[in-house]
Design an enzyme around this catalytic site. Structure first.
Site, PDB file in Angstrom:
ATOM      1  CD  GLU A  39      30.994  33.284  43.147  1.00 41.92           C
ATOM      2  OE1 GLU A  39      30.257  32.524  42.515  1.00 41.92           O
ATOM      3  OE2 GLU A  39      31.471  34.323  42.664  1.00 41.92           O
ATOM      4  CB  CYS A  76      41.152  34.781  44.669  1.00 40.27           C
ATOM      5  SG  CYS A  76      40.439  36.423  44.615  1.00 40.27           S
ATOM      6  CB  CYS A 102      31.909  45.491  47.608  1.00 41.10           C
ATOM      7  SG  CYS A 102      33.410  46.463  47.841  1.00 41.10           S
ATOM      8  CB  CYS A 118      34.946  50.028  41.727  1.00 44.24           C
ATOM      9  SG  CYS A 118      35.864  50.392  43.233  1.00 44.24           S
ATOM     10  CB  CYS A 134      34.091  46.076  40.501  1.00 47.17           C
ATOM     11  SG  CYS A 134      34.132  44.610  41.555  1.00 47.17           S
ATOM     12  N   GLY A 187      34.613  42.194  48.278  1.00 47.65           N
ATOM     13  CA  GLY A 187      34.715  43.048  49.449  1.00 47.65           C
ATOM     14  C   GLY A 187      35.993  43.851  49.537  1.00 47.65           C
ATOM     15  CD  GLU A 188      39.201  47.909  50.601  1.00 45.90           C
ATOM     16  OE1 GLU A 188      39.290  47.943  49.358  1.00 45.90           O
ATOM     17  OE2 GLU A 188      40.197  47.730  51.336  1.00 45.90           O
ATOM     18  CB  SER A 236      42.219  48.697  43.198  1.00 41.83           C
ATOM     19  OG  SER A 236      42.257  47.322  43.479  1.00 41.83           O
ATOM     20  CG  ASN A 249      38.238  39.830  33.634  1.00 41.71           C
ATOM     21  OD1 ASN A 249      38.703  39.266  32.643  1.00 41.71           O
ATOM     22  ND2 ASN A 249      38.938  39.990  34.743  1.00 41.71           N
ATOM     23  CB  CYS A 265      39.826  40.779  38.454  1.00 39.28           C
ATOM     24  SG  CYS A 265      41.445  40.130  38.712  1.00 39.28           S
TER      25      CYS A 265
HETATM   26  N1  SAH Z   1      38.323  45.923  47.278  1.00 36.91           N
HETATM   27  C1  SAH Z   1      39.657  45.451  47.027  1.00 36.91           C
HETATM   28  C2  SAH Z   1      39.687  43.971  46.776  1.00 36.91           C
HETATM   29  C3  SAH Z   1      39.063  43.531  45.458  1.00 36.91           C
HETATM   30  S1  SAH Z   1      40.363  42.984  44.477  1.00 36.91           S
HETATM   31  C4  SAH Z   1      40.272  46.254  45.900  1.00 36.91           C
HETATM   32  O1  SAH Z   1      39.566  47.037  45.293  1.00 36.91           O
HETATM   33  O2  SAH Z   1      41.452  46.137  45.664  1.00 36.91           O
HETATM   34  C5  SAH Z   1      39.702  42.807  42.950  1.00 36.91           C
HETATM   35  C6  SAH Z   1      40.561  43.447  41.883  1.00 36.91           C
HETATM   36  O3  SAH Z   1      39.923  43.272  40.629  1.00 36.91           O
HETATM   37  C7  SAH Z   1      40.678  44.937  42.089  1.00 36.91           C
HETATM   38  O4  SAH Z   1      41.894  45.426  41.616  1.00 36.91           O
HETATM   39  C8  SAH Z   1      39.564  45.418  41.186  1.00 36.91           C
HETATM   40  O5  SAH Z   1      39.710  46.767  40.888  1.00 36.91           O
HETATM   41  C9  SAH Z   1      39.719  44.514  40.013  1.00 36.91           C
HETATM   42  N2  SAH Z   1      38.514  44.439  39.186  1.00 36.91           N
HETATM   43  C10 SAH Z   1      37.248  44.674  39.562  1.00 36.91           C
HETATM   44  N3  SAH Z   1      36.394  44.496  38.541  1.00 36.91           N
HETATM   45  C11 SAH Z   1      37.132  44.144  37.476  1.00 36.91           C
HETATM   46  C12 SAH Z   1      36.809  43.803  36.144  1.00 36.91           C
HETATM   47  N4  SAH Z   1      35.556  43.788  35.704  1.00 36.91           N
HETATM   48  N5  SAH Z   1      37.812  43.473  35.313  1.00 36.91           N
HETATM   49  C13 SAH Z   1      39.079  43.447  35.769  1.00 36.91           C
HETATM   50  N6  SAH Z   1      39.446  43.743  37.023  1.00 36.91           N
HETATM   51  C14 SAH Z   1      38.483  44.097  37.877  1.00 36.91           C
END
Ligand code: SAH
Length: 383
Positions: free
Chosen positions: A109, A122, A129, A133, A136, A184-185, A238, A315, A358
């Site tokens: 996506e 984005c 991934c 986390c 996420c 993804g990372e 993050s 979220n 996010c």
């Molecule tokens: N792997 C990378 C890129 C993903 S960015 C990273 O971790 O930075 C996506 C962003 O959204 C990250 O900051 C992640 O921590 C945040 N995120 C993930 N799940 C979320 C959620 N349920 N609500 C709000 N932010 C979230």
């Protein structure tokens, strides 16, 4: 811009099912080698590069400054294929989410977020991934594979196709910024992300400046320096927790690269200064990381790092083990950051009605497929 040289020899991408080779994702050197194989001079590569990445041509016939014979030869052996859009969803706030299918049937996506002064795409870097986390949703899905550079560039090209953005300049552009914040990372797929972003930044192509590109990492410390040196894009980290104890739990990569090492790498990020700050993302989880004491500790540990804060209201997704902090808790947290000099630290969620916010990517399509399977299973029982 001169022609770049590569240390490695170019291996052309595998042909598609119809035998043609997709040129999307090739850089100018690789295009030159491809054209040399057809007996064409190097300047043709420059023309082709411009048609592909500056004008967004999808058809060789449109390349009016190339001889008809060459256009036919190109059309015979090559393609300018984007990923295939399976579905577009439109949010009430103008955010669009695309589910795109790749050659092998995997899906990813991308999300376009229009704002008054910019349009941000984005972009995803992996299918799934590995980081797990806890907050996420993408993290609950296992890693399927890294994206190829062509698949990363293709997300940008596809968005420009759909937004009718090719040929627009400056303020008129609809896609002005890129965040590597999708699935993804990106620092676990650095070589492909780098190739893709180099193409996106090429001034004779899509021409987005590195200042308009932000790469977000959960903290792959050993790759951060290379990201700054070799790409020079903005960095987002993050963080989400101020102690190793908590971060180990909710961002498990912290066990490998703990908070202190991460912050040291931020201090040393090439090109960082007060005009180019690192963004720290912090997801607001009710009763987990949202107390005033957490906020004060955050201010303390960021001391000396040119930083911007990005508080992200959590979220939710189906089955998530967290809740979003209350608006009061978020405000109290933000106030402490503001008193310490951080401006406008709260990120307004965008596209949450289409699960485009996010941490919500891919979840919807996977769930839909699961519910289709359930429906099919139910139907099988009935018949
Ligand atoms: N792997 C990378 C890129 C993903 S960015 C990273 O971790 O930075 C996506 C962003 O959204 C990250 O900051 C992640 O921590 C945040 N995120 C993930 N799940 C979320 C959620 N349920 N609500 C709000 N932010 C979230």
């Amino acid at each position: 811009m001169g022609i770049e040289t590569h240390a490695t020899t170019f291996a052309p991408p595998a042909p598609r099912a119809d035998g043609r080779i997709n040129l999307i994702g090739l850089d100018r050197t690789e295009l030159a080698e491809t054209l040399a194989g057809l007996g064409e001079p190097a300047f043709r590569a420059r023309q082709l590069f411009g048609w592909m990445y500056k004008r967004g041509a999808t058809d060789f016939q449109a390349m009016s400054d190339m001889a008809k014979g060459l256009r036919a030869k190109l059309a015979d052996g090559f393609a300018l294929d984007r990923l295939q859009v399976v579905r577009q969803q439109d949010s009430f706030d103008g955010t669009k989410k695309w589910l795109a299918r790749m050659e092998d049937g995997q899906e990813i996506e991308s999300v376009h977020i229009p704002e008054e002064d910019r349009g941000t795409l984005c972009v995803s870097s992996q299918v799934g991934c590995t980081l797990t986390c806890k907050f996420c949703h993408t993290g609950t899905q296992r890693l399927v594979r890294n994206l190829e550079a062509s698949e990363i560039v293709s997300q940008v090209m596809l968005a420009r196709d759909i937004l009718e953005d090719w040929g627009r300049e400056g303020d008129d552009r609809r896609l002005t910024n890129i965040v590597m914040m999708g699935m993804g990372e990106p620092l676990y797929n650095f070589e492909n992300v780098k190739r893709a972003l180099k193409l996106v930044m090429d001034p004779e192509g899509i021409a987005l400046s590195r200042r308009r590109i932000t790469l977000s990492t959960a903290g792959v410390v050993p790759m951060m320096k290379r990201c700054g040196e070799e790409l020079g894009v903005n960095l987002a980290v993050s963080l989400h927790a101020v102690t190793d104890e908590l971060r180990d739990q909710i961002v498990p990569i912290n066990k490998k690269y703990p908070v202190k090492e991460l912050l040291d790498a931020c201090r040393e990020y090439p090109g960082v200064n007060n005009a180019r700050r690192i963004t720290f993302e912090y997801v607001m989880l009710k009763d987990v990381n949202d107390t005033p004491a957490d906020a004060r500790q955050l201010v303390r540990i960021l001391k000396g790092i040119p930083a911007k804060m990005n508080l992200i209201p959590f979220n939710p997704w189906p089955g998530a083990p967290f809740e979003c902090s209350t608006p009061e808790a978020i405000e109290r947290f933000a106030d402490i950051l503001m008193e310490a000099g951080y401006a406008s630290p709260i990120r307004t969620p965008r596209g949450s009605d289409i699960l485009a916010a996010c941490g919500q990517l891919k979840s919807d399509s996977v769930r839909q497929r699961a519910s289709q399977r359930a429906a099919a299973a139910a139907a099988a029982v009935v018949h």
